[in-house]
Each structure stands twice: as structure tokens, then as C-alpha cells.
Design an enzyme around this catalytic site. Structure first.
Site, PDB file in Angstrom:
ATOM      1  N   SER A  85      -4.448  -1.070   0.808  1.00 20.62           N
ATOM      2  CA  SER A  85      -2.993  -1.930   1.270  1.00 20.62           C
ATOM      3  C   SER A  85      -3.863  -3.250   1.405  1.00 20.62           C
ATOM      4  O   SER A  85      -4.878  -3.423   1.744  1.00 20.62           O
ATOM      5  CB  SER A  85      -2.477  -1.344   2.405  1.00 20.62           C
ATOM      6  OG  SER A  85      -1.724  -2.346   3.039  1.00 20.62           O
ATOM      7  N   ASN A 101      10.137  -0.747 -10.031  1.00 19.03           N
ATOM      8  CA  ASN A 101       9.790  -2.062 -10.227  1.00 19.03           C
ATOM      9  C   ASN A 101       8.674  -2.399  -8.645  1.00 19.03           C
ATOM     10  O   ASN A 101       9.545  -2.661  -7.956  1.00 19.03           O
ATOM     11  CB  ASN A 101      10.599  -2.998 -10.379  1.00 19.03           C
ATOM     12  CG  ASN A 101      10.126  -4.297 -10.465  1.00 19.03           C
ATOM     13  OD1 ASN A 101       8.785  -4.624 -10.641  1.00 19.03           O
ATOM     14  ND2 ASN A 101      10.719  -5.473 -10.665  1.00 19.03           N
ATOM     15  N   GLY A 135       0.749  -1.077   0.176  1.00 21.51           N
ATOM     16  CA  GLY A 135      -0.117  -0.087  -0.134  1.00 21.51           C
ATOM     17  C   GLY A 135       0.670   1.208   0.011  1.00 21.51           C
ATOM     18  O   GLY A 135       0.476   2.318  -0.393  1.00 21.51           O
ATOM     19  N   SER A 136       1.949   1.203   0.563  1.00 23.54           N
ATOM     20  CA  SER A 136       2.734   2.262   0.821  1.00 23.54           C
ATOM     21  C   SER A 136       3.657   2.755  -0.830  1.00 23.54           C
ATOM     22  O   SER A 136       3.519   3.890  -1.392  1.00 23.54           O
ATOM     23  CB  SER A 136       4.015   2.220   1.603  1.00 23.54           C
ATOM     24  OG  SER A 136       3.713   1.887   2.853  1.00 23.54           O
ATOM     25  N   HIS A 178      -5.079  -5.352   7.242  1.00 25.53           N
ATOM     26  CA  HIS A 178      -6.207  -4.649   6.439  1.00 25.53           C
ATOM     27  C   HIS A 178      -7.401  -5.366   5.944  1.00 25.53           C
ATOM     28  O   HIS A 178      -7.508  -6.597   6.308  1.00 25.53           O
ATOM     29  CB  HIS A 178      -5.820  -3.822   5.073  1.00 25.53           C
ATOM     30  CG  HIS A 178      -4.679  -2.822   5.318  1.00 25.53           C
ATOM     31  ND1 HIS A 178      -3.416  -2.829   5.606  1.00 25.53           N
ATOM     32  CD2 HIS A 178      -4.879  -1.411   5.841  1.00 25.53           C
ATOM     33  CE1 HIS A 178      -2.842  -1.542   6.089  1.00 25.53           C
ATOM     34  NE2 HIS A 178      -3.782  -0.650   6.111  1.00 25.53           N
ATOM     35  N   ASP A 182      -7.194   1.880   4.665  1.00 24.69           N
ATOM     36  CA  ASP A 182      -8.049   1.284   5.774  1.00 24.69           C
ATOM     37  C   ASP A 182      -9.480   1.195   5.829  1.00 24.69           C
ATOM     38  O   ASP A 182     -10.312   1.140   6.603  1.00 24.69           O
ATOM     39  CB  ASP A 182      -7.555   2.181   7.044  1.00 24.69           C
ATOM     40  CG  ASP A 182      -6.270   2.138   7.460  1.00 24.69           C
ATOM     41  OD1 ASP A 182      -5.582   1.531   7.233  1.00 24.69           O
ATOM     42  OD2 ASP A 182      -5.816   3.266   8.366  1.00 24.69           O
TER      43      ASP A 182
END
Length: 434
Positions: free
Chosen positions: A213, A286, A84-85, A218, A192
Site C-alpha cells: 500500500s 479498472n 493497497g486494498s 505507509h 505494513d
């Protein structure tokens, strides 16, 4: 081979069922995690089946997941990532592409966000040479308001990026209208809040881009993983390029000449006919996921509605048990929303005869896992002390969250007995301290 495969997968199901613990919940002994994944036999089978096929890179399962997830979340395109980051990094980085021409974000441009949240909502702003403009939140909903964001918009503002806190939506439709009125990009960090709705529409459908995420904490999990979603095909193409090394080509891995003119391009100062598979239009990364992850994601996706219902049930049960308990500010759903809750957030009110740390210690001693509201006020962390940012208004509530707020779990694996024990423990703690 097919018979052997079927037998093997049947054994995997039996292995999963035989390995499930039959121990009863023992209050104070059995650990209650604040978050976690709910995994069944079909999840395990999906992983093993993908492993049997040696799905060790992104491939057909990843593309199938992208298609099904986009359809589920009512977006035209979804691009699977390794976290998710990374999804947040791609979403913000996409806004800096020169393919956007006059709308391209450039170093020094400002992006409005909140001070109280998770770092990787904010970090991509700094990583792209942009300037975060921090605003405060409301206690109770733990989201900011349209009024605060509007007050933060200045001549250098080019975008808004906000997360739906712990699954509770902010007024996303009004935020999108504000962005549109000022010609700003709007990014929804939906990591979230998968399954939450605002004004009858799913969160993640209001922004130019949204992110998800799939970390085990999650709503759906792939172990690691994330996704960028959009209905803007130009932005989708930029996200795909940035995710896949920055290449200009859109052929899936292992395929060639989808465009039917692989050796007919002339881009940059490259010679005519340079292989399109090796032409790069962005300084990219990537950040792809694998088919192993997508296999798990597909079985999880089939259970999203069930997971959402369980999160809502657990949250309501705990909310009812704690209603009226003094000295605690309990969470409230944003008006006109139906959250798919990530956690149950509690703020110890000023003047309470106990502190957050005392409540946390009591719960942890009872094997009830707690978390603070992520980073609290990010501007107080060492990583951000020397960063260039702007603050509009005060950050009073962000500081209160930093010092007095915690949350406990409501995720689908928690039973009624566990939720009741959490509630009873909190009631007992407050009563003992008067």
C-alpha cells in the site's frame, strides 16, 4: 519552454522550503501523529512536473515505477494499483482465474488467514466466494504461527493469505514451505512491512504474490496507491488483465499491436480478427493508478532505505525507554527478522491497575495519537457476523488485542524529542497508577 519550466520548478522548491514550519516541538501542544508521510521539496517538484506534462492517467511514469519497484523488492513483475486494498483484491482474484486450470480457486474453497488484522486482507476472500479460515495470533509479535496455520489446513484449503503485522514479519520462509508442501497458493500482504526482512530476505519475496500500500500512513506514499508483485509470469499476466478491465490485450494505454497480430486472434466465440484491444479474458476491474501518483512514488522510492532506518531507530528508542515498565506487554521482533516497523504496539496486561481506554485517553489528551490494532477480532464486527467462515482453535489472543491493545507511531517524521515525550508520558501514566 525548458528555461521557463526550470524556473517554475525552482520556484516550487523555494515554495516548499518557505512553507516549512519553523515552530519548535511543544510537549502537549504539538500533535504527534501515529502515522504519516515524510514529504520533501523533491516530492512536491515531482508532482508539479507530472502535472505540467498533464500525466493524468497511467503512462510512462507508472511503468517506470513498476520496473524500479520490482527491482528494489527483488520481484520480476510489479503492477501498480489505485490502493493497497485493490492490490489485495487483485491478488486473491487472480487465484480464481480459469487460466490456472486445476489450481484455480472456486467458490467454497478455503483460505487460511488470521482473525486479528485489517479488513481488506480478508474481504477479497469473501468477495470471491471463498471461505476464510481464521486462526489466532501470538501476543508480542502479533503474528500467527506455522503450527496454527498447519492445523487449519483441511481438504478444501487452497491458499494462505497473511499480513506482516505492523511491519513485524511472521516466519515467511517456513510459511512458504508449508504452502508448497500442501500445494497451496501463498499471498503475502506486505502493506505494513516494506523494507522488513526475514531470514535475510525481504518480506514480499516469499509468496506467490505480495501486495503493498502507498497510502500516506505507509512506508512509501503516493497519496493513494498500491502494488501487486510476483515472480510468476502467469500470475502477473492475470493480475494485469484483472486490473485493466479484464482485457486480454497487454498493450500499454495509448499503444497498439505490441503482439504484432492485433487483428489475427480468434478467442471465445468472437469472429476471426476481432480487435485484440477489445477482447476480454476475465471479468475484471479498472484499478490502475496515474502517472501523478507514480511521480511521487519514484521520489519516495529513492528514500526507502533512509525511511526504513528511521523507523527502526525510532522503534528502538521507544522500546529502550519503556523496557521494564510494569503492566505493559511490549512488542518483540519475530526471531530471525529485522522489521521495518509500521508502529509500536502495546498490550495492557490482564490485572493492570488501569485499562487501555484510560491509557489512550491520557495519551490523546497529551496530543499523542494512538490507534488500536486495526479491527482486532474481525469475527466480532457487524460486517462479518453473518458471513460464512471457519475458526480453528480459539481466538483468545485476538480478543485480548480487541480489548487491551493499542499502538503509537514511529514513522520517519517523528523526532527524538517526540519519541522521548511519548515514552516519558507512558512511564508517567503507569507510575501514577501504581
Amino acid at each position: 519552454m525548458s528555461d521557463r519550466r526550470a524556473l517554475l520548478l525552482d520556484e516550487v522548491r523555494k515554495f516548499h522550503q518557505d512553507g516549512q514550519p519553523n515552530q519548535p516541538f511543544i510537549p502537549g501542544v504539538t500533535e504527534i501523529w501515529p502515522s504519516g508521510a515524510l514529504l520533501d521539496a523533491e516530492d512536491r517538484v515531482a508532482l508539479v512536473e507530472a502535472a505540467l506534462d498533464m500525466r493524468i492517467a497511467a503512462g510512462p511514469l507508472a511503468r517506470r515505477f513498476e520496473s524500479e519497484f520490482a527491482r528494489k523488492l527483488h520481484r520480476r513483475k510489479a503492477h501498480l494499483t489505485n490502493s493497497g486494498s485493490s492490490a489485495n483484491l487483485l491478488a486473491v482474484s487472480a487465484l480464481t482465474s480459469d487460466l490456472l486450470e486445476d489450481r484455480q480457486l472456486r467458490p467454497g474453497d478455503e483460505v487460511v488467514t488470521v482473525a486479528a488484522g485489517f479488513p481488506t486482507t480478508v474481504n477479497p476472500i469473501l468477495q470471491n466466494g471463498l471461505v476464510p479460515v481464521f486462526v489466532d495470533i501470538d501476543l508480542g509479535t502479533y503474528n500467527t504461527t506455522v503450527e496454527r496455520v498447519a492445523a487449519a489446513i483441511g481438504p478444501k484449503t487452497r491458499a494462505i493469505i497473511l499480513a506482516h503485522t505492523l511491519g513485524n514479519p511472521y516466519p515467511a520462509r517456513e510459511m512458504a514451505e508449508l504452502a508448497d508442501a500442501h500445494d497451496l497458493f501463498f499471498v503475502e500482504d506486505n502493506c505494513d512491512a516494506v523494507g522488513s526482512t526475514y531470514d535475510g530476505a525481504l518480506t514480499g519475496t516469499f509468496g506467490d504474490l505480495s501486495t503493498v500500500s502507498f497510502y500516506p500512513a505507509h512506508h512509501l506514499t503516493m497519496g493513494e496507491g498500491g502494488c501487486v508483485l510476483t515472480s510468476n509470469l502467469a500470475l502477473a499476466r492475470i493480475v494485469e488483465s484483472l486490473r485493466d478491465w479484464g482485457r486480454d490485450c497487454w498493450c500499454p494505454p495509448g499503444e497498439s499491436n505490441t503482439c504484432l497480430k492485433r487483428f489475427k486472434y480468434q478467442l471465445g466465440t468472437l469472429p476471426q480478427g476481432y480487435d485484440h484491444k477489445y477482447i476480454y479474458s476475465h471479468v475484471g476491474y479498472n484499478l490502475k493508478a496515474t502517472d501523478l501518483q507514480a511521480a511521487l512514488g519514484l521520489t519516495q522510492l529513492a528514500k526507502l532505505d533512509e525511511f526504513t532506518a528511521l523507523r527502526r531507530r525510532n522503534w528502538r528508542r521507544l522500546r529502550e525507554r519503556l523496557d521494564g515498565v510494569p503492566h505493559l506487554l511490549l512488542p518483540e521482533a519475530t526471531e530471525n527478522s529485522e522489521p521495518s516497523w509500521f508502529g509500536f504496539v502495546i498490550t495492557v496486561e490482564p490485572g493492570a491497575p488501569f485499562s487501555r481506554s484510560e491509557l489512550v485517553a491520557f495519551l490523546e489528551d497529551r496530543r499523542i495519537g494512538t490507534r488500536q490494532l486495526f479491527a482486532g477480532n474481525l469475527t466480532r464486527h457487524p460486517a462479518y457476523l453473518n458471513q460464512h467462515y471457519r475458526v480453528v482453535g480459539d481466538l483468545t489472543n485476538s480478543d485480548i488485542v480487541t480489548e487491551q491493545t493499542l499502538w503509537v507511531g514511529v514513522y520517519p517524521a517523528l523526532t527524538d524529542e517526540m519519541i522521548d515525550y511519548v515514552g516519558t508520558s507512558i512511564v508517567e501514566f503507569v507510575a501514577d497508577r501504581g
